[in-house]
Design a protein around this motif. Structure first.
Motif, mmCIF file in Angstrom:
data_model
loop_
_atom_site.group_PDB
_atom_site.id
_atom_site.type_symbol
_atom_site.label_atom_id
_atom_site.label_comp_id
_atom_site.label_asym_id
_atom_site.label_seq_id
_atom_site.Cartn_x
_atom_site.Cartn_y
_atom_site.Cartn_z
ATOM 1 N N HIS A 138 -55.599 14.500 4.017
ATOM 2 C CA HIS A 138 -55.889 15.157 2.747
ATOM 3 C C HIS A 138 -57.222 15.895 2.715
ATOM 4 C CE1 HIS A 138 -52.871 12.073 1.619
ATOM 5 N NE2 HIS A 138 -52.477 12.985 0.764
ATOM 6 N N PHE A 139 -57.988 15.843 3.807
ATOM 7 C CA PHE A 139 -59.317 16.456 3.777
ATOM 8 C C PHE A 139 -59.653 17.122 5.115
ATOM 9 C CE2 PHE A 139 -59.389 13.040 0.700
ATOM 10 C CZ PHE A 139 -59.957 13.647 -0.412
ATOM 11 N N ILE A 140 -60.405 18.221 5.034
ATOM 12 C CA ILE A 140 -60.998 18.865 6.197
ATOM 13 C C ILE A 140 -62.489 18.981 5.910
ATOM 14 C CG2 ILE A 140 -61.119 20.931 7.636
ATOM 15 C CD1 ILE A 140 -58.243 21.561 6.766
ATOM 16 N N VAL A 141 -63.301 18.302 6.706
ATOM 17 C CA VAL A 141 -64.752 18.292 6.490
ATOM 18 C C VAL A 141 -65.427 18.849 7.737
ATOM 19 C CG1 VAL A 141 -66.758 16.907 5.884
ATOM 20 C CG2 VAL A 141 -64.487 16.242 5.037
ATOM 21 N N ASN A 142 -66.046 20.000 7.595
ATOM 22 C CA ASN A 142 -66.740 20.626 8.715
ATOM 23 C C ASN A 142 -68.224 20.303 8.598
ATOM 24 O OD1 ASN A 142 -68.200 22.692 10.336
ATOM 25 N ND2 ASN A 142 -66.117 23.421 10.734
ATOM 26 N N GLU A 143 -68.688 19.433 9.505
ATOM 27 C CA GLU A 143 -70.068 18.957 9.446
ATOM 28 C C GLU A 143 -71.063 20.049 9.770
ATOM 29 O OE1 GLU A 143 -72.726 15.380 11.497
ATOM 30 O OE2 GLU A 143 -70.535 15.261 11.446
ATOM 31 N N THR A 144 -70.687 20.971 10.663
ATOM 32 C CA THR A 144 -71.598 22.027 11.075
ATOM 33 C C THR A 144 -71.748 23.084 9.988
ATOM 34 O OG1 THR A 144 -70.818 21.682 13.337
ATOM 35 C CG2 THR A 144 -72.132 23.653 12.921
ATOM 36 N N GLN A 145 -70.631 23.542 9.454
ATOM 37 C CA GLN A 145 -70.664 24.570 8.416
ATOM 38 C C GLN A 145 -70.916 23.989 7.028
ATOM 39 O OE1 GLN A 145 -67.143 27.031 8.680
ATOM 40 N NE2 GLN A 145 -67.226 27.081 10.916
ATOM 41 N N ARG A 146 -70.833 22.650 6.932
ATOM 42 C CA ARG A 146 -71.038 21.926 5.674
ATOM 43 C C ARG A 146 -70.084 22.441 4.597
ATOM 44 N NH1 ARG A 146 -74.691 18.294 5.810
ATOM 45 N NH2 ARG A 146 -74.937 18.132 3.547
ATOM 46 N N THR A 147 -68.814 22.467 4.963
ATOM 47 C CA THR A 147 -67.764 22.816 4.018
ATOM 48 C C THR A 147 -66.750 21.679 3.984
ATOM 49 O OG1 THR A 147 -66.521 23.976 5.760
ATOM 50 C CG2 THR A 147 -67.986 25.294 4.359
ATOM 51 N N ALA A 148 -66.147 21.496 2.820
ATOM 52 C CA ALA A 148 -65.145 20.439 2.664
ATOM 53 C C ALA A 148 -63.982 20.971 1.850
ATOM 54 C CB ALA A 148 -65.758 19.209 1.992
ATOM 55 N N PHE A 149 -62.774 20.672 2.306
ATOM 56 C CA PHE A 149 -61.567 21.108 1.619
ATOM 57 C C PHE A 149 -60.659 19.903 1.385
ATOM 58 C CE2 PHE A 149 -63.160 24.728 3.907
ATOM 59 C CZ PHE A 149 -62.945 25.809 3.061
ATOM 60 N N LYS A 150 -59.996 19.913 0.229
ATOM 61 C CA LYS A 150 -58.977 18.912 -0.057
ATOM 62 C C LYS A 150 -57.618 19.590 0.047
ATOM 63 C CE LYS A 150 -57.353 15.527 -3.408
ATOM 64 N NZ LYS A 150 -57.487 14.971 -4.795
ATOM 65 N N ILE A 151 -56.662 18.896 0.659
ATOM 66 C CA ILE A 151 -55.329 19.457 0.867
ATOM 67 C C ILE A 151 -54.355 18.817 -0.118
ATOM 68 C CG2 ILE A 151 -53.478 19.820 2.529
ATOM 69 C CD1 ILE A 151 -55.599 19.379 4.736
ATOM 70 N N ASP A 152 -53.806 19.640 -0.988
ATOM 71 C CA ASP A 152 -52.808 19.192 -1.964
ATOM 72 C C ASP A 152 -51.564 20.057 -1.817
ATOM 73 O OD1 ASP A 152 -53.990 17.039 -3.344
ATOM 74 O OD2 ASP A 152 -55.282 18.426 -4.451
ATOM 75 N N ASP A 153 -50.429 19.416 -1.538
ATOM 76 C CA ASP A 153 -49.154 20.131 -1.375
ATOM 77 C C ASP A 153 -49.275 21.267 -0.365
ATOM 78 O OD1 ASP A 153 -47.935 18.524 -3.321
ATOM 79 O OD2 ASP A 153 -48.686 19.813 -4.932
ATOM 80 N N GLY A 154 -50.018 20.991 0.719
ATOM 81 C CA GLY A 154 -50.154 21.965 1.785
ATOM 82 C C GLY A 154 -51.175 23.058 1.527
ATOM 83 N N LYS A 155 -51.802 23.045 0.347
ATOM 84 C CA LYS A 155 -52.787 24.067 0.007
ATOM 85 C C LYS A 155 -54.206 23.494 0.109
ATOM 86 C CE LYS A 155 -49.659 26.479 -3.168
ATOM 87 N NZ LYS A 155 -49.474 26.976 -4.557
#
Length: 238
Positions: A138-155
């Protein structure tokens, strides 16, 4: 690099002494005497650190801190709250609004400087070599770019996290299903520079939950392990 410090203090003599001592250490300081002026100065100056008095006439430090933490654009400053009160309840309330540290008056100039430098060192502990990314279902966390995304229903939906909220989610996502106690999380997020009450962890967990949980009353991802700490339940992405 010169760091900006916003001093919000209605007692002119205290503000003057803080300014003199910080400027001797190379900080760029500016001063406000009330909460309304502080919010305007924050927008214009984008300070790295805010030294914020708790008890002020009109808009007090708690409300100023809360409003700054609600902002969605610009710099996310470290907030060091000052107060003449030493009771535990005041410390807990101050931290619950999003303050990073808490200092009781009267305090010494060396202690204030040490705490500000400790706060600033937190932002330097970033990996900037290889692109390090943690992916769960459910999550993509990029430590280098310091970005975080939550995945809901493939989005993918990008999360708007403060510095500490990001570091906390990054820590959890790096080792899903591990149980962390407060001491381990403090060491991971702040290291030897930590000052203050370990319950600041609970405050940041609660704030993170508001941004990632469908229902904060029944957390799906960040679970409380009674008597121990916290556990992040989400499987690694395949």
């Amino acid at each position: 690099m010169t760091h900006k410090v916003l001093i919000v203090e209605d007692e002119v003599e205290i503000a003057r002494l803080i300014t003199i001592n910080l400027e001797k250490e190379g900080f760029d300081c500016f001063h406000c005497r009330d909460g309304i002026a502080a919010l305007e100065a924050f927008k214009q100056q984008q300070p790295d650190v805010i030294v914020l008095d708790l008890m002020m006439p009109g808009l007090n430090g708690l409300e100023v801190c809360t409003r700054i933490r609600r902002q969605t654009v610009g710099k996310d400053p470290f907030i060091l709250m000052l107060t003449a009160k030493g009771e535990e309840i005041d410390r807990v309330v101050g931290l619950s609004t999003g303050a990073d540290d808490y200092l009781v008056k009267p305090f010494s100039a060396p202690e204030l400087i040490a705490r500000i430098r400790a706060l600033l060192r937190r932002s330097l502990r970033k990996i900037d070599t290889e692109d390090l990314q943690h992916c769960t279902q459910h999550f993509i966390v990029n430590e280098t770019q310091r970005t975080a995304f939550k995945i809901d229903d493939g989005k993918e939906q990008q999360l708007n996290l403060t510095t500490i909220e990001f570091d906390l989610l990054n820590t959890f996502a790096s080792q899903p299903n591990r149980v962390w106690n407060r001491t381990q999380l403090i060491d991971r997020l702040w290291g030897d520079d930590f000052y203050g009450d370990d319950r600041v962890v609970d405050t940041h967990v609660a704030r993170l939950r508001k941004k990632i949980e469908p229902d904060t009353a029944h957390p799906q991802f960040v679970k409380t392990v009674l008597g121990v700490g916290y556990k992040f339940e989400d499987e690694k992405a395949k």
